[in-house]
Design an enzyme around this catalytic site. Sequence first.
Site, mmCIF file in Angstrom:
data_model
loop_
_atom_site.group_PDB
_atom_site.id
_atom_site.type_symbol
_atom_site.label_atom_id
_atom_site.label_comp_id
_atom_site.label_asym_id
_atom_site.label_seq_id
_atom_site.Cartn_x
_atom_site.Cartn_y
_atom_site.Cartn_z
ATOM 1 N N ASP A 45 46.366 42.347 20.750
ATOM 2 C CA ASP A 45 45.771 43.073 19.628
ATOM 3 C C ASP A 45 46.847 43.721 18.750
ATOM 4 O O ASP A 45 46.852 44.935 18.547
ATOM 5 C CB ASP A 45 44.805 44.129 20.167
ATOM 6 C CG ASP A 45 43.809 44.618 19.118
ATOM 7 O OD1 ASP A 45 43.382 43.809 18.279
ATOM 8 O OD2 ASP A 45 43.451 45.812 19.158
ATOM 9 N N ASN A 73 45.976 44.295 14.739
ATOM 10 C CA ASN A 73 45.409 45.368 15.544
ATOM 11 C C ASN A 73 44.012 45.741 15.056
ATOM 12 O O ASN A 73 43.784 45.935 13.861
ATOM 13 C CB ASN A 73 46.314 46.594 15.521
ATOM 14 C CG ASN A 73 45.778 47.710 16.396
ATOM 15 O OD1 ASN A 73 45.234 48.692 15.917
ATOM 16 N ND2 ASN A 73 45.892 47.551 17.699
ATOM 17 N N ASP A 97 41.799 45.079 32.191
ATOM 18 C CA ASP A 97 42.680 45.793 31.265
ATOM 19 C C ASP A 97 44.135 45.440 31.565
ATOM 20 O O ASP A 97 44.523 45.311 32.735
ATOM 21 C CB ASP A 97 42.476 47.300 31.374
ATOM 22 C CG ASP A 97 41.219 47.762 30.649
ATOM 23 O OD1 ASP A 97 40.533 46.903 30.053
ATOM 24 O OD2 ASP A 97 40.930 48.968 30.677
ATOM 25 N N ARG A 131 46.029 58.010 38.950
ATOM 26 C CA ARG A 131 44.871 58.536 38.226
ATOM 27 C C ARG A 131 43.667 58.493 39.151
ATOM 28 O O ARG A 131 43.701 57.844 40.202
ATOM 29 C CB ARG A 131 44.601 57.747 36.942
ATOM 30 C CG ARG A 131 44.251 56.288 37.157
ATOM 31 C CD ARG A 131 43.887 55.586 35.861
ATOM 32 N NE ARG A 131 42.658 56.112 35.289
ATOM 33 C CZ ARG A 131 42.102 55.652 34.166
ATOM 34 N NH1 ARG A 131 42.699 54.683 33.489
ATOM 35 N NH2 ARG A 131 40.977 56.149 33.715
ATOM 36 N N GLU A 182 32.429 52.739 24.537
ATOM 37 C CA GLU A 182 31.852 51.431 24.228
ATOM 38 C C GLU A 182 31.589 50.623 25.500
ATOM 39 O O GLU A 182 30.630 49.847 25.578
ATOM 40 C CB GLU A 182 32.761 50.647 23.270
ATOM 41 C CG GLU A 182 34.044 50.086 23.872
ATOM 42 C CD GLU A 182 35.045 51.147 24.300
ATOM 43 O OE1 GLU A 182 35.749 50.911 25.309
ATOM 44 O OE2 GLU A 182 35.117 52.198 23.647
ATOM 45 N N ASP A 183 32.446 50.806 26.511
ATOM 46 C CA ASP A 183 32.236 50.082 27.756
ATOM 47 C C ASP A 183 31.024 50.615 28.511
ATOM 48 O O ASP A 183 30.297 49.856 29.169
ATOM 49 C CB ASP A 183 33.485 50.120 28.632
ATOM 50 C CG ASP A 183 34.058 51.519 28.801
ATOM 51 O OD1 ASP A 183 33.586 52.448 28.118
ATOM 52 O OD2 ASP A 183 34.991 51.684 29.607
ATOM 53 N N HIS A 216 47.357 54.744 25.284
ATOM 54 C CA HIS A 216 45.959 54.450 25.616
ATOM 55 C C HIS A 216 45.158 55.689 25.948
ATOM 56 O O HIS A 216 44.040 55.581 26.425
ATOM 57 C CB HIS A 216 45.858 53.452 26.767
ATOM 58 C CG HIS A 216 46.200 52.050 26.355
ATOM 59 N ND1 HIS A 216 45.551 51.398 25.353
ATOM 60 C CD2 HIS A 216 47.143 51.202 26.808
ATOM 61 C CE1 HIS A 216 46.071 50.185 25.212
ATOM 62 N NE2 HIS A 216 47.039 50.051 26.081
#
Length: 402
Positions: A45, A73, A97, A131, A182-183, A216
Amino acid sequence: MTVAQPDVSVIIGAYEAMPYLIECLSSVEAQTIDPERVEVIAVDDGSTDGTGEYLEEFAERAPMHVLVIRQENSGGPSGPRNVGLSKATGRYVFFLDADDRLGPEALERMVGMADRAGTDVVLGKVEGVNRSAPKSMWGKTVERTDVFSSNIKFTLSAQKLFRRELLDRHGMRFDESLFTGEDALFTMEAYLRANGVSVVADHTCYYLVGRDDGKHVTKSGSYALRFDSARALMNLIAEHVPAGGRRDQLMVRPLTVTLLPQFGPKYLTDSEEIRRHKFELAKPLLDAHWTEGAAQRLRVHERLRLHLVAEQRPELLIEVVKFVKAKKQAAALLERNGRRVYLAYPHFRDRAAGIPDSVYLAEPREARAFPGYREGGAHTFVRRAVRKARRVLTSREARSAA
């Protein structure tokens, strides 16, 4: 010669993904599933860090078919995922991802589960690396469940195995107008439309990697995007699930995960202007979707904060948020011989505040932590009343028969 349809299309949207992309692709290459059963569709992207070049190198040496698409992008993850989905030919698709990685045997196990169970969505156990990761849904492996019978509503990221026929039949794509959440919208719709969902909990299928370079991270300062995300998810749930207990059950997710944090500790550092704006943004959402059934499913401090937002009482909210931030335990007041537990968060039985006692009433799962609580309450009373009524009816019928 005809080429057999691949079992799974792995769709990778990548932006400035180096060096994390190296391990990501290595995890794909190391999968035990036959390479001929896999296709990889990677969408660069508009990266400037060598991501696109590395994807092309991988495509030349990988044992499976790899399609690399390079584009300008798009500004978010939805565009690349949709491009990849439009090119997918596999029976299933999996969204990976570029900074995460697959666990060993992940694709083989998830595809095997979907084929065995005949389900449309498969969740593979996720572990976090530097994380946190969702935990409540990995208690046991389940061949068939749904969004109402499990905790899967608390993992709405896109890293799942989806039956492509389901997505194509309903024209499902990621909403490119959303820049966060959105996911969640996509995955919740898939859960609601699926003929069943499987959970692979006994094997780590996905490693969620926390980047140490700060990229991100969702753009700060755009808190309004969270309200957009909550609105979209709430509207989707309302569209697909009739009003009632099942809808209330699902509304817990956007209420607690998306909306409630806007009225958490960060709220204390917000300017007065932002605080007012947050109340304005929340009002139509809570007017439409804040119900007694949804409120009862929350912990007391969650319910109290959203009650104050729904009632547009910002002057009372600050003290509650400060109390919650301090991680204080509210005093428990047991009444009705221990069958009711009220948690005395700020403003409890304050006449000036006028907040109903019911807002402070702990539901059984929260009340059980307090010594002296006797579970049953109103439900026990109802059961006793029903039994008494049955005895009276039986007695009357016996007398009539005599």
